[in-house]
Design a protein around this motif. Structure first.
Motif, mmCIF file in Angstrom:
data_model
loop_
_atom_site.group_PDB
_atom_site.id
_atom_site.type_symbol
_atom_site.label_atom_id
_atom_site.label_comp_id
_atom_site.label_asym_id
_atom_site.label_seq_id
_atom_site.Cartn_x
_atom_site.Cartn_y
_atom_site.Cartn_z
ATOM 1 N N MET A 268 -36.123 30.898 18.071
ATOM 2 C CA MET A 268 -35.424 31.563 19.156
ATOM 3 C C MET A 268 -35.147 30.565 20.273
ATOM 4 O O MET A 268 -35.951 29.680 20.539
ATOM 5 N N ILE A 269 -34.017 30.736 20.915
ATOM 6 C CA ILE A 269 -33.676 29.935 22.089
ATOM 7 C C ILE A 269 -34.214 30.662 23.315
ATOM 8 O O ILE A 269 -33.939 31.849 23.504
ATOM 9 N N ASP A 270 -34.991 29.948 24.117
ATOM 10 C CA ASP A 270 -35.509 30.496 25.365
ATOM 11 C C ASP A 270 -34.784 29.851 26.537
ATOM 12 O O ASP A 270 -34.734 28.629 26.630
ATOM 13 N N VAL A 271 -34.218 30.674 27.386
ATOM 14 C CA VAL A 271 -33.519 30.217 28.582
ATOM 15 C C VAL A 271 -34.278 30.754 29.785
ATOM 16 O O VAL A 271 -34.574 31.950 29.844
ATOM 17 N N THR A 272 -34.595 29.865 30.725
ATOM 18 C CA THR A 272 -35.224 30.295 31.968
ATOM 19 C C THR A 272 -34.337 29.868 33.125
ATOM 20 O O THR A 272 -34.012 28.688 33.252
ATOM 21 N N GLN B 275 -25.595 35.455 29.009
ATOM 22 C CA GLN B 275 -25.949 36.870 28.850
ATOM 23 C C GLN B 275 -25.051 37.547 27.818
ATOM 24 O O GLN B 275 -25.497 38.424 27.078
ATOM 25 N N THR B 276 -23.804 37.137 27.751
ATOM 26 C CA THR B 276 -22.884 37.680 26.751
ATOM 27 C C THR B 276 -23.356 37.306 25.352
ATOM 28 O O THR B 276 -23.338 38.134 24.433
ATOM 29 N N ILE B 277 -23.805 36.064 25.182
ATOM 30 C CA ILE B 277 -24.353 35.634 23.897
ATOM 31 C C ILE B 277 -25.613 36.443 23.584
ATOM 32 O O ILE B 277 -25.802 36.918 22.456
ATOM 33 N N GLU B 278 -26.458 36.647 24.592
ATOM 34 C CA GLU B 278 -27.692 37.412 24.394
ATOM 35 C C GLU B 278 -27.391 38.861 23.998
ATOM 36 O O GLU B 278 -28.104 39.443 23.167
ATOM 37 N N GLU B 279 -26.361 39.455 24.571
ATOM 38 C CA GLU B 279 -26.000 40.837 24.229
ATOM 39 C C GLU B 279 -25.661 40.971 22.748
ATOM 40 O O GLU B 279 -26.018 41.953 22.109
ATOM 41 N N ASP B 280 -24.949 39.979 22.214
ATOM 42 C CA ASP B 280 -24.517 40.046 20.817
ATOM 43 C C ASP B 280 -25.541 39.480 19.837
ATOM 44 O O ASP B 280 -25.548 39.865 18.667
ATOM 45 N N TYR B 281 -26.373 38.550 20.312
ATOM 46 C CA TYR B 281 -27.313 37.851 19.419
ATOM 47 C C TYR B 281 -28.720 37.820 20.010
ATOM 48 O O TYR B 281 -29.416 36.808 19.935
ATOM 49 N N GLY B 282 -29.164 38.937 20.569
ATOM 50 C CA GLY B 282 -30.443 39.017 21.257
ATOM 51 C C GLY B 282 -31.649 38.680 20.408
ATOM 52 O O GLY B 282 -32.710 38.347 20.928
ATOM 53 N N LYS B 283 -31.504 38.733 19.103
ATOM 54 C CA LYS B 283 -32.585 38.371 18.192
ATOM 55 C C LYS B 283 -32.819 36.858 18.180
ATOM 56 O O LYS B 283 -33.867 36.396 17.756
ATOM 57 N N SER C 229 -34.711 25.828 25.674
ATOM 58 C CA SER C 229 -35.455 25.172 24.603
ATOM 59 C C SER C 229 -35.444 26.044 23.355
ATOM 60 O O SER C 229 -35.220 27.255 23.426
ATOM 61 N N GLY C 230 -35.688 25.411 22.245
ATOM 62 C CA GLY C 230 -35.781 26.121 20.978
ATOM 63 C C GLY C 230 -34.495 26.083 20.181
ATOM 64 O O GLY C 230 -33.494 25.480 20.590
ATOM 65 N N HIS C 231 -34.555 26.710 19.033
ATOM 66 C CA HIS C 231 -33.407 26.803 18.130
ATOM 67 C C HIS C 231 -33.218 28.262 17.734
ATOM 68 O O HIS C 231 -34.194 29.004 17.584
ATOM 69 N N ALA C 232 -31.991 28.646 17.532
ATOM 70 C CA ALA C 232 -31.699 30.031 17.186
ATOM 71 C C ALA C 232 -32.065 30.357 15.742
ATOM 72 O O ALA C 232 -32.527 31.447 15.440
ATOM 73 N N PHE C 233 -31.835 29.417 14.820
ATOM 74 C CA PHE C 233 -32.015 29.651 13.389
ATOM 75 C C PHE C 233 -31.166 30.827 12.911
ATOM 76 O O PHE C 233 -31.558 31.572 12.037
ATOM 77 N N PHE C 234 -29.989 30.959 13.524
ATOM 78 C CA PHE C 234 -29.031 31.985 13.100
ATOM 79 C C PHE C 234 -28.417 31.606 11.759
ATOM 80 O O PHE C 234 -28.151 32.455 10.919
ATOM 81 N N ALA C 235 -28.183 30.306 11.580
ATOM 82 C CA ALA C 235 -27.573 29.789 10.351
ATOM 83 C C ALA C 235 -28.060 28.358 10.153
ATOM 84 O O ALA C 235 -28.777 27.806 10.994
ATOM 85 N N ASN C 236 -27.654 27.756 9.046
ATOM 86 C CA ASN C 236 -28.035 26.372 8.769
ATOM 87 C C ASN C 236 -27.495 25.437 9.835
ATOM 88 O O ASN C 236 -26.474 25.726 10.480
ATOM 89 N N ARG C 237 -28.183 24.309 9.993
ATOM 90 C CA ARG C 237 -27.770 23.279 10.945
ATOM 91 C C ARG C 237 -26.294 22.943 10.742
ATOM 92 O O ARG C 237 -25.837 22.784 9.620
ATOM 93 N N GLY C 238 -25.573 22.883 11.842
ATOM 94 C CA GLY C 238 -24.138 22.599 11.779
ATOM 95 C C GLY C 238 -23.272 23.839 11.660
ATOM 96 O O GLY C 238 -22.066 23.764 11.843
ATOM 97 N N LYS C 239 -23.884 24.981 11.360
ATOM 98 C CA LYS C 239 -23.130 26.230 11.227
ATOM 99 C C LYS C 239 -23.697 27.322 12.124
ATOM 100 O O LYS C 239 -23.309 28.472 12.027
ATOM 101 N N ASP C 240 -24.621 26.940 12.991
ATOM 102 C CA ASP C 240 -25.312 27.911 13.848
ATOM 103 C C ASP C 240 -24.488 28.163 15.110
ATOM 104 O O ASP C 240 -24.530 27.386 16.057
#
Length: 113
Positions: free
Chosen positions: A1-5, A93-101, A20-31
């Motif tokens: 997960m990406i943490d934003v403060t 916040q727009t990104i968080e609304e759609d990809y909050g996981k 900090s962190g990584h989303a792990f939404f998709a493979n590297r280069g496609k995330d």
């Protein structure tokens, strides 16, 4: 997960932010989540520098770490910088609304300036 403060002064103005962190939404280069957060945050820093001449203190590291700290600024310049950074916050916040996981935004307020 990406943490934003987002760190705000007691006045409400943004003083700094950390990512900090990584989303792990998709493979590297496609995330698209990591790419979006990177584009928005680096773009905001670049806009602050290009449009106001302000060079924030920047720290970068592994695991997607980015820290940006603003120097003390004259009020007229600070207003412009704040507008650019508030635009960044809205985009994140727009990104968080759609990809909050995959991304979490936390706001912290300093009690003393």
């Amino acid at each position: 997960m990406i943490d934003v403060t987002i760190n705000r002064k007691s006045s409400g103005n943004i003083h700094s932010f950390e990512i900090s962190g990584h989303a792990f939404f998709a493979n590297r280069g496609k995330d698209i989540v990591c790419a979006g957060v990177s584009a928005v945050s680096i773009g905001a820093i670049n806009a602050v520098h290009a449009l106001t001449g302000v060079t924030p203190e920047i720290g970068q590291g592994e695991d997607g770490f980015l820290r940006c700290v603003l120097p003390d600024l004259p009020e007229d310049v600070n207003e412009k910088v704040q507008l650019l950074l508030e635009g960044m916050v809205i985009s994140l916040q727009t990104i968080e609304e759609d990809y909050g996981k995959y991304i979490n935004i936390t706001f912290k307020k300093q009690e003393v300036e």
